[in-house]
Design a protein around this motif. Structure first.
Motif, PDB file in Angstrom:
ATOM      1  N   VAL A  25      -4.400  40.684  28.711  1.00  0.00           N
ATOM      2  CA  VAL A  25      -4.277  40.693  27.248  1.00  0.00           C
ATOM      3  C   VAL A  25      -3.420  41.899  26.874  1.00  0.00           C
ATOM      4  CG1 VAL A  25      -5.556  40.850  25.074  1.00  0.00           C
ATOM      5  CG2 VAL A  25      -6.548  39.614  27.009  1.00  0.00           C
ATOM      6  N   SER A  26      -2.472  41.690  25.960  1.00  0.00           N
ATOM      7  CA  SER A  26      -1.577  42.794  25.594  1.00  0.00           C
ATOM      8  C   SER A  26      -2.355  43.941  24.947  1.00  0.00           C
ATOM      9  CB  SER A  26      -0.497  42.307  24.616  1.00  0.00           C
ATOM     10  OG  SER A  26      -1.059  42.037  23.343  1.00  0.00           O
ATOM     11  N   LYS A  27      -1.770  45.122  25.065  1.00  0.00           N
ATOM     12  CA  LYS A  27      -2.393  46.296  24.438  1.00  0.00           C
ATOM     13  C   LYS A  27      -2.505  46.096  22.930  1.00  0.00           C
ATOM     14  CE  LYS A  27       0.064  49.800  25.862  1.00  0.00           C
ATOM     15  NZ  LYS A  27       0.612  51.065  26.385  1.00  0.00           N
ATOM     16  N   ALA A  28      -1.473  45.513  22.321  1.00  0.00           N
ATOM     17  CA  ALA A  28      -1.504  45.284  20.875  1.00  0.00           C
ATOM     18  C   ALA A  28      -2.666  44.366  20.495  1.00  0.00           C
ATOM     19  CB  ALA A  28      -0.180  44.685  20.404  1.00  0.00           C
ATOM     20  N   ARG A  33      -8.073  43.463  18.224  1.00  0.00           N
ATOM     21  CA  ARG A  33      -9.473  43.032  18.391  1.00  0.00           C
ATOM     22  C   ARG A  33     -10.442  44.174  18.095  1.00  0.00           C
ATOM     23  NH1 ARG A  33      -9.267  39.587  24.068  1.00  0.00           N
ATOM     24  NH2 ARG A  33      -7.840  37.962  23.330  1.00  0.00           N
ATOM     25  N   GLY A  34     -10.101  45.374  18.567  1.00  0.00           N
ATOM     26  CA  GLY A  34     -10.968  46.523  18.312  1.00  0.00           C
ATOM     27  C   GLY A  34     -11.084  46.850  16.832  1.00  0.00           C
ATOM     28  N   VAL A  35      -9.954  46.818  16.145  1.00  0.00           N
ATOM     29  CA  VAL A  35      -9.967  47.098  14.702  1.00  0.00           C
ATOM     30  C   VAL A  35     -10.771  46.017  13.972  1.00  0.00           C
ATOM     31  CG1 VAL A  35      -8.523  47.239  12.637  1.00  0.00           C
ATOM     32  CG2 VAL A  35      -7.824  48.420  14.719  1.00  0.00           C
ATOM     33  N   ALA A  36     -10.544  44.754  14.333  1.00  0.00           N
ATOM     34  CA  ALA A  36     -11.275  43.660  13.684  1.00  0.00           C
ATOM     35  C   ALA A  36     -12.778  43.791  13.916  1.00  0.00           C
ATOM     36  CB  ALA A  36     -10.772  42.314  14.203  1.00  0.00           C
ATOM     37  N   MET A  37     -13.174  44.166  15.143  1.00  0.00           N
ATOM     38  CA  MET A  37     -14.588  44.315  15.452  1.00  0.00           C
ATOM     39  C   MET A  37     -15.225  45.411  14.591  1.00  0.00           C
ATOM     40  SD  MET A  37     -16.425  44.780  19.193  1.00  0.00           S
ATOM     41  CE  MET A  37     -15.216  45.955  19.700  1.00  0.00           C
ATOM     42  N   ILE A  38     -14.536  46.517  14.452  1.00  0.00           N
ATOM     43  CA  ILE A  38     -15.068  47.611  13.636  1.00  0.00           C
ATOM     44  C   ILE A  38     -15.196  47.180  12.177  1.00  0.00           C
ATOM     45  CG2 ILE A  38     -14.513  49.891  12.676  1.00  0.00           C
ATOM     46  CD1 ILE A  38     -13.318  50.554  15.448  1.00  0.00           C
ATOM     47  N   LEU A  39     -14.150  46.552  11.647  1.00  0.00           N
ATOM     48  CA  LEU A  39     -14.171  46.157  10.239  1.00  0.00           C
ATOM     49  C   LEU A  39     -15.176  45.049   9.966  1.00  0.00           C
ATOM     50  CD1 LEU A  39     -10.362  46.281   9.413  1.00  0.00           C
ATOM     51  CD2 LEU A  39     -12.125  47.981   8.885  1.00  0.00           C
ATOM     52  N   ASP A  40     -15.360  44.140  10.920  1.00  0.00           N
ATOM     53  CA  ASP A  40     -16.328  43.053  10.737  1.00  0.00           C
ATOM     54  C   ASP A  40     -17.759  43.560  10.695  1.00  0.00           C
ATOM     55  OD1 ASP A  40     -14.261  41.241  10.683  1.00  0.00           O
ATOM     56  OD2 ASP A  40     -14.576  40.518  12.740  1.00  0.00           O
ATOM     57  N   HIS A  41     -18.017  44.688  11.338  1.00  0.00           N
ATOM     58  CA  HIS A  41     -19.379  45.223  11.395  1.00  0.00           C
ATOM     59  C   HIS A  41     -19.584  46.461  10.529  1.00  0.00           C
ATOM     60  CE1 HIS A  41     -19.121  42.719  15.039  1.00  0.00           C
ATOM     61  NE2 HIS A  41     -20.367  42.436  14.714  1.00  0.00           N
ATOM     62  N   ALA A  42     -18.565  46.815   9.755  1.00  0.00           N
ATOM     63  CA  ALA A  42     -18.667  48.007   8.906  1.00  0.00           C
ATOM     64  C   ALA A  42     -19.648  47.751   7.771  1.00  0.00           C
ATOM     65  CB  ALA A  42     -17.298  48.366   8.339  1.00  0.00           C
TER      66      ALA A  42
END
Length: 80
Positions: A25-28, A33-42
């Motif tokens: 999976v590309s670094k981008a 995915r990491g940003v989405a995970m944080i925002l989805d659980h904020a």
């Protein structure tokens, strides 16, 4: 998509490279995915309700409001 520059500490860059190589999976995509995970659980603070409404009882025209503000400024200046 919009391009964004992110500065990472060297140790995170190394870990990101390793994860990208191991998963294919590309670094981008990993970063997205990491940003989405944080925002989805904020947890955002809950709004306490509607803001209170103030009614002075008499609507003022813009010119009348200017006069009121000007008088207030004159009164404050006279006190100094």
């Amino acid at each position: 998509m919009i391009k964004t520059t992110v500065y990472l500490p060297e140790d995170l860059e190394v870990r990101l490279d390793a994860e990208s190589s191991a998963t294919g999976v590309s670094k981008a995509e990993l970063i997205r995915r990491g940003v989405a995970m944080i925002l989805d659980h904020a947890e955002r603070p809950k709004r306490s309700g509607d803001l209170p409404v103030f009614d002075s009882g008499r609507p003022l025209s813009p010119e009348a409001m200017d006069d009121v503000v000007y008088e207030h400024i004159k009164e404050r200046a006279a006190r100094r």
